[in-house]
Design an enzyme around this catalytic site. Structure first.
Site, PDB file in Angstrom:
ATOM      1  N   THR A 205      41.835  36.561  59.032  1.00 56.31           N
ATOM      2  CA  THR A 205      41.029  35.576  58.316  1.00 56.31           C
ATOM      3  C   THR A 205      41.908  35.034  57.203  1.00 56.31           C
ATOM      4  O   THR A 205      42.887  35.667  56.834  1.00 56.31           O
ATOM      5  CB  THR A 205      39.811  36.288  57.658  1.00 56.31           C
ATOM      6  OG1 THR A 205      39.015  36.883  58.680  1.00 56.31           O
ATOM      7  CG2 THR A 205      38.945  35.353  56.850  1.00 56.31           C
ATOM      8  N   ARG A 233      28.932  36.284  68.284  1.00 60.45           N
ATOM      9  CA  ARG A 233      29.101  37.229  67.163  1.00 60.45           C
ATOM     10  C   ARG A 233      29.507  36.447  65.902  1.00 60.45           C
ATOM     11  O   ARG A 233      30.379  35.596  65.930  1.00 60.45           O
ATOM     12  CB  ARG A 233      30.182  38.250  67.503  1.00 60.45           C
ATOM     13  CG  ARG A 233      30.506  39.246  66.385  1.00 60.45           C
ATOM     14  CD  ARG A 233      31.702  38.835  65.551  1.00 60.45           C
ATOM     15  NE  ARG A 233      32.159  39.893  64.652  1.00 60.45           N
ATOM     16  CZ  ARG A 233      33.099  39.720  63.732  1.00 60.45           C
ATOM     17  NH1 ARG A 233      33.663  38.539  63.568  1.00 60.45           N
ATOM     18  NH2 ARG A 233      33.472  40.719  62.968  1.00 60.45           N
ATOM     19  N   VAL A 234      28.845  36.748  64.811  1.00 59.01           N
ATOM     20  CA  VAL A 234      29.180  36.127  63.534  1.00 59.01           C
ATOM     21  C   VAL A 234      29.699  37.215  62.608  1.00 59.01           C
ATOM     22  O   VAL A 234      29.073  38.264  62.461  1.00 59.01           O
ATOM     23  CB  VAL A 234      27.942  35.430  62.930  1.00 59.01           C
ATOM     24  CG1 VAL A 234      28.228  34.932  61.524  1.00 59.01           C
ATOM     25  CG2 VAL A 234      27.494  34.275  63.817  1.00 59.01           C
ATOM     26  N   GLY A 235      30.841  36.979  62.002  1.00 58.55           N
ATOM     27  CA  GLY A 235      31.424  37.959  61.093  1.00 58.55           C
ATOM     28  C   GLY A 235      30.992  37.735  59.657  1.00 58.55           C
ATOM     29  O   GLY A 235      29.969  37.079  59.385  1.00 58.55           O
ATOM     30  N   ASP A 236      31.752  38.270  58.740  1.00 61.09           N
ATOM     31  CA  ASP A 236      31.414  38.172  57.319  1.00 61.09           C
ATOM     32  C   ASP A 236      31.805  36.831  56.706  1.00 61.09           C
ATOM     33  O   ASP A 236      31.206  36.392  55.725  1.00 61.09           O
ATOM     34  CB  ASP A 236      32.087  39.302  56.527  1.00 61.09           C
ATOM     35  CG  ASP A 236      33.602  39.299  56.686  1.00 61.09           C
ATOM     36  OD1 ASP A 236      34.090  38.896  57.763  1.00 61.09           O
ATOM     37  OD2 ASP A 236      34.289  39.692  55.743  1.00 61.09           O
ATOM     38  N   THR A 256      38.951  39.702  53.789  1.00 62.36           N
ATOM     39  CA  THR A 256      39.457  39.664  55.162  1.00 62.36           C
ATOM     40  C   THR A 256      39.329  41.078  55.726  1.00 62.36           C
ATOM     41  O   THR A 256      39.277  42.038  54.965  1.00 62.36           O
ATOM     42  CB  THR A 256      40.929  39.218  55.220  1.00 62.36           C
ATOM     43  OG1 THR A 256      41.733  40.144  54.480  1.00 62.36           O
ATOM     44  CG2 THR A 256      41.132  37.832  54.644  1.00 62.36           C
ATOM     45  N   GLY A 257      39.308  41.187  57.032  1.00 65.05           N
ATOM     46  CA  GLY A 257      39.196  42.518  57.635  1.00 65.05           C
ATOM     47  C   GLY A 257      37.929  42.627  58.453  1.00 65.05           C
ATOM     48  O   GLY A 257      37.304  41.605  58.802  1.00 65.05           O
ATOM     49  N   GLY A 259      34.588  42.439  59.548  1.00 69.51           N
ATOM     50  CA  GLY A 259      33.437  41.783  58.946  1.00 69.51           C
ATOM     51  C   GLY A 259      32.182  42.625  58.929  1.00 69.51           C
ATOM     52  O   GLY A 259      31.411  42.590  57.962  1.00 69.51           O
TER      53      GLY A 259
HETATM   54  N1  GLY Z   1      36.634  39.062  58.543  1.00 66.70           N
HETATM   55  C1  GLY Z   1      36.636  38.377  59.749  1.00 66.70           C
HETATM   56  C2  GLY Z   1      35.614  38.839  60.702  1.00 66.70           C
HETATM   57  O1  GLY Z   1      35.365  40.030  60.823  1.00 66.70           O
HETATM   58  O2  GLY Z   1      35.048  38.018  61.359  1.00 66.70           O
END
Ligand code: GLY
Length: 359
Positions: A205, A233-236, A256-257, A259
């Site tokens: 990210t 899928r939706v991340g953070d 980042t990382g 989510g």
């Molecule tokens: N931080 C990016 C994700 O997990 O989508």
């Protein structure tokens, strides 16, 4: 960061370095400037994840030309969204399990406390720009999937194929490793270039946060998310409070990382709140990681969030900037860097860390 430091030492050193760099910055920036003019110049800072050195340079150039801090950070991350060689963001990002690139992004603007985001958007190279339009041109905070794409097309964005040959090849190799009970022959992983071997499962990210000379804070986070994710899928990154949070009275934070680990803890909100309680940006990032690390211990084994010795098995990084222009970053496992422009120069710095990686 030298490996001989303990975390406590690091926190102390980091705090001292922050003060020293602020003092150094003040001297350097104001040298040779008449007193009256100097008084009107505020602190400018741009902080980004380790893949954001070009982003902080671009954003600072815009801030120095009196540009808006949100426009500045978006222009910064657009460089990485457009770059096919960054396979964690925008064009060239690794696809979902069906080989389709789905992107997430959010923006937040401190002075108005407004935000915009898009999630699981396909075929649009710069989701960060669409997120800004969601903020500016709707009364919503988040558009997803087909709705986000329709909105982007209505605003004149062009559909593009975001899957590069390199990303497609990595996806195929991953697919071939999935099962020995299908018609795909086993992947010849050892014959792949080392780079592709490393791509077997990633979550990357870019986050970029800034403060301008008027004290206006802004931030953006944009990503292709977890590679090989389930479609939808939706991340953070597009979740305000998780992948990004800005409070103009306190500061900004982004992540980042992995989510999922972030979303469950509303972690960027947590980082900003900790700064509001008086912690330095670096302390706030470390304290948040500590909480996430503790909560991971409650997770069911099926989630595989813990390694063999009961510590988090995932990577997660936070980047933070406060209203005074102090900044810091921390990662779950040692070894990450972050990018910063302090108004004079840009550089990559070591993130503080919660757990030390094996050498
Ligand atoms: N931080 C990016 C994700 O997990 O989508």
């Amino acid at each position: 960061m030298s490996q001989k430091y303990s975390r406590r030492d690091f926190i102390k050193t980091g705090a001292a370095m922050g003060t020293a760099s602020l003092m150094g910055q003040g001297r350097g920036l104001l040298a040779g400037i008449p007193r009256a003019a100097a008084a009107s110049i505020g602190i400018m800072r741009v902080v980004s994840s380790g893949n954001g050195i070009r982003a902080v340079d671009k954003a600072m150039e815009i801030l120095k030309n009196n540009g808006d801090p949100l426009d500045a950070v978006i222009a910064g991350v657009n460089i990485v969204e457009d770059d096919p060689n960054d396979m964690s963001v925008g064009y060239g990002g690794l696809p979902n399990e069906e080989g389709e690139v789905e992107l997430d992004a959010s923006v937040m603007y401190g002075p108005t406390h407004t935000s915009g985001a898009v999630a699981a958007i396909k075929n649009i190279k710069n989701p960060s720009k669409v997120a800004k339009l969601v903020m500016d041109r709707t009364n919503h905070c988040l558009l997803v999937g087909k709705g986000a794409l329709k909105f982007a097309l209505a605003h004149g964005f062009k559909k593009e194929n975001l899957l590069t040959d390199k990303a497609r090849e990595a996806w195929l190799r991953w697919k071939e490793t999935l099962s020995d009970r299908d018609n795909w022959l086993p992947a010849q992983i050892k014959k792949l270039p080392e780079e592709l071997q490393l791509l077997m499962m990633t979550h990357g990210t870019i986050n970029c946060i800034a403060i301008d000379a008027q004290g206006r804070l802004a931030g953006v986070t944009t990503t292709s998310g977890l590679s090989w994710k389930l479609p939808g899928r939706v991340g953070d990154s597009p979740i305000i409070g998780a992948g990004l949070y800005v409070d103009n009275n306190i500061g900004a934070a982004g992540s980042t990382g992995l989510g999922e680990a972030n979303i469950r803890t509303c972690a960027s909100f947590q980082v900003v709140n900790f700064m509001g309680q008086g912690m330095s940006p670096e302390q706030a990032c470390l304290k948040t990681l500590e909480k996430i690390s503790e909560k991971a211990k409650l997770s069911p084994p099926s989630l595989k969030l813990l390694n063999a010795v009961g510590l988090p098995s995932f990577g997660l990084n936070f980047y933070a900037l406060n209203k005074k222009g102090e900044f810091g970053a921390a990662c779950m496992w040692s070894g990450s860097k972050y990018a910063v422009h302090d108004g004079q120069k840009s550089e990559l710095k070591e993130c503080a860390f919660l757990h030390k990686s094996k050498a």
